[in-house]
Design a protein around this motif. Structure first.
Motif, PDB file in Angstrom:
ATOM      1  N   CYS A 184       0.474  -1.428  -0.150  1.00 43.66           N
ATOM      2  CA  CYS A 184      -0.165  -0.124   0.145  1.00 43.66           C
ATOM      3  C   CYS A 184       1.101   1.581   0.202  1.00 43.66           C
ATOM      4  CB  CYS A 184      -0.651  -0.371   1.547  1.00 43.66           C
ATOM      5  SG  CYS A 184      -0.330  -0.011   2.808  1.00 43.66           S
ATOM      6  N   ALA A 185       2.334   1.067   0.504  1.00 45.50           N
ATOM      7  CA  ALA A 185       2.629   2.052   0.259  1.00 45.50           C
ATOM      8  C   ALA A 185       3.546   2.316  -0.730  1.00 45.50           C
ATOM      9  CB  ALA A 185       3.689   1.919   0.823  1.00 45.50           C
ATOM     10  N   LEU A 186       3.871   3.666  -1.700  1.00 49.49           N
ATOM     11  CA  LEU A 186       4.905   4.095  -2.182  1.00 49.49           C
ATOM     12  C   LEU A 186       5.912   4.881  -1.557  1.00 49.49           C
ATOM     13  CD1 LEU A 186       4.852   5.215  -5.385  1.00 49.49           C
ATOM     14  CD2 LEU A 186       4.151   7.384  -4.574  1.00 49.49           C
ATOM     15  N   ALA A 187       6.665   4.169  -1.681  1.00 53.07           N
ATOM     16  CA  ALA A 187       8.043   3.686  -1.099  1.00 53.07           C
ATOM     17  C   ALA A 187       9.256   5.198  -1.444  1.00 53.07           C
ATOM     18  CB  ALA A 187       9.301   2.401  -1.441  1.00 53.07           C
ATOM     19  N   ARG A 219       8.814   4.330  -6.279  1.00 55.86           N
ATOM     20  CA  ARG A 219       8.182   3.080  -6.142  1.00 55.86           C
ATOM     21  C   ARG A 219       6.833   1.917  -5.442  1.00 55.86           C
ATOM     22  NH1 ARG A 219      12.698  -0.963  -8.689  1.00 55.86           N
ATOM     23  NH2 ARG A 219      11.286  -2.292  -9.690  1.00 55.86           N
ATOM     24  N   VAL A 220       6.197   1.228  -6.217  1.00 57.77           N
ATOM     25  CA  VAL A 220       4.746   0.225  -5.405  1.00 57.77           C
ATOM     26  C   VAL A 220       5.410  -0.915  -5.345  1.00 57.77           C
ATOM     27  CG1 VAL A 220       3.098  -0.407  -4.719  1.00 57.77           C
ATOM     28  CG2 VAL A 220       3.509   2.818  -5.532  1.00 57.77           C
ATOM     29  N   TYR A 221       6.329  -1.050  -3.724  1.00 56.09           N
ATOM     30  CA  TYR A 221       6.550  -2.551  -4.592  1.00 56.09           C
ATOM     31  C   TYR A 221       5.440  -4.561  -4.445  1.00 56.09           C
ATOM     32  CZ  TYR A 221      11.470  -0.758  -4.665  1.00 56.09           C
ATOM     33  OH  TYR A 221      12.073  -0.186  -5.164  1.00 56.09           O
ATOM     34  N   GLY A 222       5.597  -4.938  -5.546  1.00 59.25           N
ATOM     35  CA  GLY A 222       4.553  -5.902  -5.286  1.00 59.25           C
ATOM     36  C   GLY A 222       5.015  -6.987  -4.488  1.00 59.25           C
ATOM     37  N   LEU A 223       5.530  -7.428  -4.096  1.00 60.54           N
ATOM     38  CA  LEU A 223       6.479  -8.361  -3.753  1.00 60.54           C
ATOM     39  C   LEU A 223       6.875  -8.663  -2.097  1.00 60.54           C
ATOM     40  CD1 LEU A 223       9.794  -8.813  -6.244  1.00 60.54           C
ATOM     41  CD2 LEU A 223       7.052 -10.256  -6.491  1.00 60.54           C
ATOM     42  N   VAL A 224       6.562  -9.630  -1.849  1.00 55.68           N
ATOM     43  CA  VAL A 224       6.666  -9.347  -0.059  1.00 55.68           C
ATOM     44  C   VAL A 224       8.203  -9.311   0.404  1.00 55.68           C
ATOM     45  CG1 VAL A 224       7.016 -12.375   0.036  1.00 55.68           C
ATOM     46  CG2 VAL A 224       6.153 -11.410   1.320  1.00 55.68           C
ATOM     47  N   ALA A 225       9.586  -9.374  -0.414  1.00 55.76           N
ATOM     48  CA  ALA A 225      10.783  -9.418   0.150  1.00 55.76           C
ATOM     49  C   ALA A 225      11.422  -7.828   0.997  1.00 55.76           C
ATOM     50  CB  ALA A 225      11.890 -10.022  -0.644  1.00 55.76           C
ATOM     51  N   MET A 268      10.125  -3.139   4.564  1.00 56.15           N
ATOM     52  CA  MET A 268       9.727  -2.015   5.013  1.00 56.15           C
ATOM     53  C   MET A 268       9.261  -2.287   6.040  1.00 56.15           C
ATOM     54  SD  MET A 268       7.129  -0.141   2.148  1.00 56.15           S
ATOM     55  CE  MET A 268       7.851  -1.484   0.670  1.00 56.15           C
ATOM     56  N   ALA A 269       8.812  -3.950   6.684  1.00 52.00           N
ATOM     57  CA  ALA A 269       8.239  -3.974   7.486  1.00 52.00           C
ATOM     58  C   ALA A 269       9.149  -3.698   8.878  1.00 52.00           C
ATOM     59  CB  ALA A 269       7.741  -5.580   8.040  1.00 52.00           C
ATOM     60  N   GLU A 270       9.976  -3.997   8.903  1.00 52.53           N
ATOM     61  CA  GLU A 270      11.801  -3.921   9.949  1.00 52.53           C
ATOM     62  C   GLU A 270      12.123  -2.797  10.157  1.00 52.53           C
ATOM     63  OE1 GLU A 270      14.955  -6.565  11.648  1.00 52.53           O
ATOM     64  OE2 GLU A 270      13.539  -6.996  10.301  1.00 52.53           O
ATOM     65  N   THR A 271      11.601  -1.635   9.370  1.00 57.46           N
ATOM     66  CA  THR A 271      12.193  -0.475   8.843  1.00 57.46           C
ATOM     67  C   THR A 271      11.463   0.401   9.719  1.00 57.46           C
ATOM     68  OG1 THR A 271      13.411  -0.740   6.280  1.00 57.46           O
ATOM     69  CG2 THR A 271      12.943   2.107   7.458  1.00 57.46           C
ATOM     70  N   ALA A 272      10.080  -0.303   9.653  1.00 56.32           N
ATOM     71  CA  ALA A 272       9.110   0.777  10.523  1.00 56.32           C
ATOM     72  C   ALA A 272       8.974   0.487  12.060  1.00 56.32           C
ATOM     73  CB  ALA A 272       7.559   0.452   9.476  1.00 56.32           C
ATOM     74  N   ASP A 312      15.467  -4.977  -4.208  1.00 54.96           N
ATOM     75  CA  ASP A 312      15.856  -6.218  -5.473  1.00 54.96           C
ATOM     76  C   ASP A 312      14.590  -6.842  -5.307  1.00 54.96           C
ATOM     77  OD1 ASP A 312      16.933  -7.776  -6.821  1.00 54.96           O
ATOM     78  OD2 ASP A 312      17.662  -8.914  -5.371  1.00 54.96           O
ATOM     79  N   THR A 313      14.306  -6.847  -6.752  1.00 51.43           N
ATOM     80  CA  THR A 313      12.762  -6.997  -7.331  1.00 51.43           C
ATOM     81  C   THR A 313      13.113  -8.183  -8.096  1.00 51.43           C
ATOM     82  OG1 THR A 313      12.880  -5.941  -9.209  1.00 51.43           O
ATOM     83  CG2 THR A 313      11.714  -4.883  -7.381  1.00 51.43           C
ATOM     84  N   SER A 314      14.315  -9.267  -7.654  1.00 47.70           N
ATOM     85  CA  SER A 314      14.653 -10.785  -8.223  1.00 47.70           C
ATOM     86  C   SER A 314      13.398 -11.950  -7.635  1.00 47.70           C
ATOM     87  CB  SER A 314      16.218 -10.805  -7.481  1.00 47.70           C
ATOM     88  OG  SER A 314      17.316  -9.520  -8.315  1.00 47.70           O
ATOM     89  N   THR A 315      13.195 -11.972  -8.658  1.00 49.16           N
ATOM     90  CA  THR A 315      12.360 -14.053  -8.243  1.00 49.16           C
ATOM     91  C   THR A 315      12.938 -14.853  -8.717  1.00 49.16           C
ATOM     92  OG1 THR A 315      11.939 -12.495 -10.580  1.00 49.16           O
ATOM     93  CG2 THR A 315      10.483 -12.102  -8.191  1.00 49.16           C
ATOM     94  N   ARG A 316      12.571 -15.655  -8.430  1.00 48.28           N
ATOM     95  CA  ARG A 316      12.850 -17.033  -8.947  1.00 48.28           C
ATOM     96  C   ARG A 316      11.862 -17.513  -8.515  1.00 48.28           C
ATOM     97  NH1 ARG A 316      17.298 -21.772  -6.986  1.00 48.28           N
ATOM     98  NH2 ARG A 316      17.389 -22.999  -8.742  1.00 48.28           N
TER      99      ARG A 316
END
Lengths: 134, 868
Positions: free
Chosen positions: B287-290, B294-300, B305-309, B331-335
């Motif tokens: 829900c956040a615009l970092a 960018r708005v990140y749609g990945l969990v990592a 962000m959770a950690e930062t807050a 990083d938005t890398s995915t496998r």
């Protein structure tokens, strides 16, 4: 007369009856050849006690209490015979505690859950020549 | 000093919200806060990344992310199905759906995102779905079931989630289409070449793909339900069910309503500490615009962000420390694996950096596409991998490191046989190995040399590396081994004091040298001594597999654990239990009656086991042959419950009876159980066969599990229940029966050959180098050239099988040991006593006056004695 044997010189050549000493009485267990190397049997002593009798790979015989002090079950005769640091041992099949077959002492824990020392009674064992044998 | 507690309100209990809570309670200042969580959904946070696994049997409980007791332990008040509706920033209150008004000192918004619904006519008709919550999936499943195999499902959107949804529809038996507006699938992650290969692979699985096609309208039938879809190219696609998966949008409505700034395309504007313009309000996750716009749609990134807050709010009194952790982008890398196809994308995958060039390897025949993007200074910038993502674990950190490559880039994409040999590729210490938990190579090395970790599991526990998506575990293993060796530590994997070998080494020695007995092995390869309860049963198991023969014959008999020695299971009072084989859990009424009669006649306690069979307890060693005699005469045989061998192949009732089944699961389970019965292995083996994707046989918790599909059988390996549960991994999909049997044969034999003593397949699979992919190459592609040997060994096992009970009964020599006292045959063990309970027997406890089970002695035993 019979001779007490702890380490018979040549396994295959040994015949005769395995006996354990209960007080002043020798009780017959079984024929020596019936014992599997590395395995044990359970026997009753004349006084009604359960005894575990083992033959190791070299042919030596050992006899200790059949009762595993950690589980209270009479199962040590069904344990696996082996060695630890050169000491002949049996591992209880219940919780795998290892006992020194020479003095009955547990090598893993000193005290049983009931607070008593984890030491098995050691029984004297011999091979008595079969009657009529040379 | 006690201070008034401050109030923290978290809005949203998704993956990021839960992670925030976990990070928050670990902060030094956490005790000063009282936490309330408002959740819209009726259940606590669950793993949305693995949502699709719900279709293959993972329950909502298993997907749950909130550890049992976590909320209670930290006094967190979680209010489910009670969404926040209004935020009043002036009064610092939140009003929720239930009407309650909560005051806050800090408000954290973790509301996530919502699926974007293209504004086409008919998009809200019955039969249209989105793919986001467990409830969505329940609706999709119910509808697919109603439609049955003739139904047609269309997924709008060919991105990551869309392809997952397509996979789920296929598994549910629908004919499935994917409609993607972009010219290729997964346009965000892969390039044109990768997209083409991905499309070919996915079409090969029966999914029809329409790229470059827009959705114009949903056409509605007379019943008010979806009938078809109109495409931009004028075509009409018949459809019974539609899933929209055309991207997500930030859920920023709460922020908009209270006049917090949001981005042009949505997203609550936050700074590097994840704070909105209001210092009392934070926003994290989708829900956040970092701060990087960018708005990140990945969990990592959401986790970061959770950690930062969390740190910013409760990171202790030191202001500098609190501000040290900043979220400036991720990083938005995915496998991932989509419908069985491996896809990975990392760094600058599209070569957007100025001066970037490509190094490309493409083999359409083998289905492999690899592209690396190389920068002007020769540094790796990013890449795309399709079909083979093995190198991802190494390449991604290299790309993040930004240093010029020390090796020729083509070496990194060529298949191992073609690439010129070279030493290991050095990663710099600052390279991030685990991006889920942001752990660098340096931190992993430190865990080994400073904190004394010597194994991958220890390092995982210590650093959290490898506990997210798991893609870095192999690299983790390499780093740990390198570090241990650099530190001069040799990892001692000796079996015991008698052998300086692992079980796998001994297996090879026995196999290659043709050794037939334990004595021979000990004399020639041991370190002296007589063996012990560790090496003897292990060697007995190896000999049983390679040398054959009855496990109680000759010297082998002396090596067995008591259970194998008596072909029964030792229980706590020294009695045994007996389990006859009931293949696949199928048993005739006569069979049930017979087992009941035998148990009754011998006074045994009976219990149904978890493996769909019947366990008969309370037998003394004297009774065992008599019980077996009756069982064998009635057509039963040993169930090997006592052995480190195949236990049971559990099954559901399958298509024969079940309305939903698609294959005969019972028939296959019986066939598998009879094929592998008696197979000795490093540990017990459990298996199951499910007749459809509902997975009622719980095949994914077994060493090998088979799940029926409409096109064949899916094979899963490495599952485990018990103390350390593990979901099995899919080894191969849609196999015909012949291929399935061959694959299981090879998997089992390869496991038996390479596993450590008492190492279940789950642990083995996590330990062996290359993991699942390696096993797949070995058993499906014969990469080690050993499949002929594995096949031959299994063929020999199947041919040589004999019932161990019947073989004992047929041999007076083997029967002799089944006596309680060698010098008083027929005398029952006086120490084994029982008392009644709930209409059956149970072992007497100490101080209880129990009864001997077998007919009591009339007189004492007669022993032959003479005086000394």
């Amino acid at each position: 007369m019979t001779e007490m044997l702890i380490r018979p010189p040549a396994t295959d050549a040994t015949t005769g009856m395995v006996e354990i000493l209960d007080g002043r009485t020798w009780t017959r267990v079984c024929d020596y050849q019936e014992l599997t190397p590395g395995r044990g049997v359970a026997a009753l002593s004349a006084g009604g006690a359960q005894v575990a009798v083992f033959r190791d790979r070299s042919g030596a015989l050992y006899a200790v209490d059949n009762r595993d002090p950690f589980s209270g079950a009479y199962v040590l005769s069904r344990g696996i015979v082996g060695s630890r640091d050169g000491v002949p041992t049996v591992a209880s099949p219940m919780y795998k505690h290892v006992f020194d077959l020479r003095d009955g002492r547990c090598l893993d824990e000193e005290t049983a859950p009931d607070g008593r020392p984890a030491v098995l009674r050691v029984w004297a064992v011999r091979v008595a020549a079969t009657e009529g044998a040379p | 000093m006690t201070t008034q507690l401050q109030d923290l309100v978290l809005v949203g209990h998704g993956m990021v919200g839960q992670r925030f809570l976990e990070a928050f309670v670990e902060q030094p200042g956490a005790a000063e806060w009282r936490i309330t969580v408002l959740a819209e959904e009726p259940r606590a946070a669950y793993d949305r990344v693995h949502l699709t696994s719900w279709f293959s049997g993972t329950s909502a409980e298993e997907l749950s992310l909130a550890p049992t007791g976590f909320l209670a332990e930290h006094g967190i008040d979680l209010r489910l199905a009670d969404p926040a509706t209004v935020v009043d920033r002036a009064a610092r209150t939140v009003t929720c759906g239930s009407g309650a008004v909560l005051r806050y000192d800090a408000l954290v918004l973790a509301t996530g995102s919502y699926p974007f619904m293209p504004p086409v006519p008919g998009h809200d008709a019955a039969g249209c779905h989105v793919y986001r919550t467990i409830e969505d999936l329940e609706r999709i499943r119910d509808e697919a079931e109603r439609l049955g195999p003739g139904g047609v499902g269309v997924v709008v959107g060919g991105g990551l989630l869309g392809l997952e949804a397509a996979g789920a529809l296929t598994a549910l038996g629908l004919t499935t289409h994917v409609v993607e507006f972009a010219p290729r699938l997964m346009a965000l992650q892969v390039d044109e070449g990768g997209g083409r290969l991905l499309q070919r692979k996915i079409e090969g699985l029966g999914v029809r793909v329409h790229t470059g096609a827009g959705t114009q309208a949903i056409l509605i039938g007379e019943d008010g339900r979806v009938r078809a879809m109109g495409l931009s190219d004028g075509r009409e696609l018949a459809a019974d069910l539609v899933i929209f998966s055309a991207g997500v949008r930030p859920r920023d409505q709460l922020a908009r309503a209270c006049a917090l700034p949001v981005g042009e395309r949505g997203g609550i504007v936050v700074d590097e500490r994840c704070r909105t313009r209001d210092p009392h309000v934070y926003a994290i996750g989708e829900c956040a615009l970092a701060a990087d716009g960018r708005v990140y749609g990945l969990v990592a990134p959401g986790y970061q962000m959770a950690e930062t807050a969390a740190r910013s709010l409760a990171g202790g009194r030191d202001q500098e420390l609190r501000e040290e952790h900043r979220f400036t982008g991720a990083d938005t890398s995915t496998r991932l694996k989509l419908l069985g196809v491996d896809v990975a994308s990392f760094g600058d995958a599209h070569g957007a950096t100025e001066g970037a060039v490509d190094v490309l390897y493409s083999d359409s025949r083998a289905g492999i596409y690899k592209k690396l993007v190389i920068g002007a200074q020769g540094q790796l910038l990013g890449g795309v991998l399709v079909g083979d993502t093995e190198a991802y674990g190494l390449l991604r950190p290299l790309a993040m490191g930004g240093n010029p490559l020390q090796t020729a880039p083509e070496q990194l994409v060529l298949p191992s046989g073609l690439a010129p040999a070279s030493g290991p590729i050095a990663l710099p210490d600052e390279a991030v190995v685990c991006s889920c938990h942001n752990v660098s190579k340096g931190e992993i090395r430190a865990a080994v040399h400073d904190q004394g970790c010597t194994t991958v599991p220890e390092v995982k526990k210590c650093t959290k590396a490898g506990t997210g998506c798991g893609s870095c575990v192999k690299l983790l293993g390499t780093i740990v081994t390198e570090e241990l060796e650099a530190g001069g530590v040799t990892v001692d994997r000796s079996l015991c004091e008698h052998f300086a070998h692992t079980r796998a080494d001994l297996y090879e020695i026995v196999r290659v040298a043709g050794i037939g007995t334990f004595s021979e092995l000990l004399d020639r390869h041991g370190r002296g001594g007589d063996g012990c309860d560790v090496c003897k049963p292990a060697v007995a198991s190896i000999l049983a597999g390679l040398a054959g023969g009855h496990i109680l014959d000759g010297e082998q008999g002396a090596l067995q654990d008591t259970n194998d020695h008596f072909l029964a299971n030792l229980q706590r009072n020294g009695s045994y239990s007996v389990v006859p084989r009931i293949p696949g859990g199928e048993i005739t009424p006569e069979g049930l009656i017979t087992i009941g009669e035998i148990a009754r006649d011998h006074g045994l306690y009976t219990k149904i086991t978890g493996g769909q069979r019947i366990d008969l307890f309370g037998a003394s060693v004297d009774q065992l042959p008599r019980i077996w005699r009756r069982l064998v005469d009635a057509g039963f045989e040993s169930g090997h419950a006592y052995g480190k061998s195949l236990r049971t192949v559990k099954s559901c009732v399958g298509e024969t009876w079940c309305r939903y089944g698609v294959q005969d699961s019972v028939g296959l389970a019986i066939e598998l159980e009879l094929r592998y019965r008696g197979l000795r292995s490093p540990h017990k083996l459990k298996a199951a066969v499910s007749g459809c994707a509902r997975e009622c046989a719980e095949a994914q918790s077994k060493d090998f599990g088979v799940i029926a599909t409409s096109a064949g059988w899916n094979l899963y390996i490495g599952g485990n229940g018990g103390m350390t549960p593990r979901h099995a991994d899919l080894l191969a999909a849609d196999l015909d029966k012949e291929t399935l049997l061959r694959t299981i044969d090879r998997f089992l034999m390869f496991y038996i050959r390479t596993a450590d003593r008492l190492e279940r397949t789950s642990v083995w699979l996590d330990r062996i180098e290359g993991g699942l992919e390696h096993v797949r190459q070995v058993v499906l592609e014969d990469s080690l050239g050993i499949c002929a040997e594995l096949d031959a060994l299994m063929a020999r096992h199947v041919d040589a099988y004999q019932d161990e009970w019947a073989a004992v009964l047929a041999d007076p020599d083997r029967l002799r040991r089944f006596t309680s006292f060698v010098n008083a045959p027929g005398t029952p063990d006086p120490a084994v006593t029982f008392v009644p309970e709930r209409g059956q027997i149970r072992p007497a406890r100490p101080h209880e006056d129990g009864r001997i089970l077998t007919p009591a002695l009339v007189a004492g035993p007669r022993l032959e004695v003479h005086t000394a």
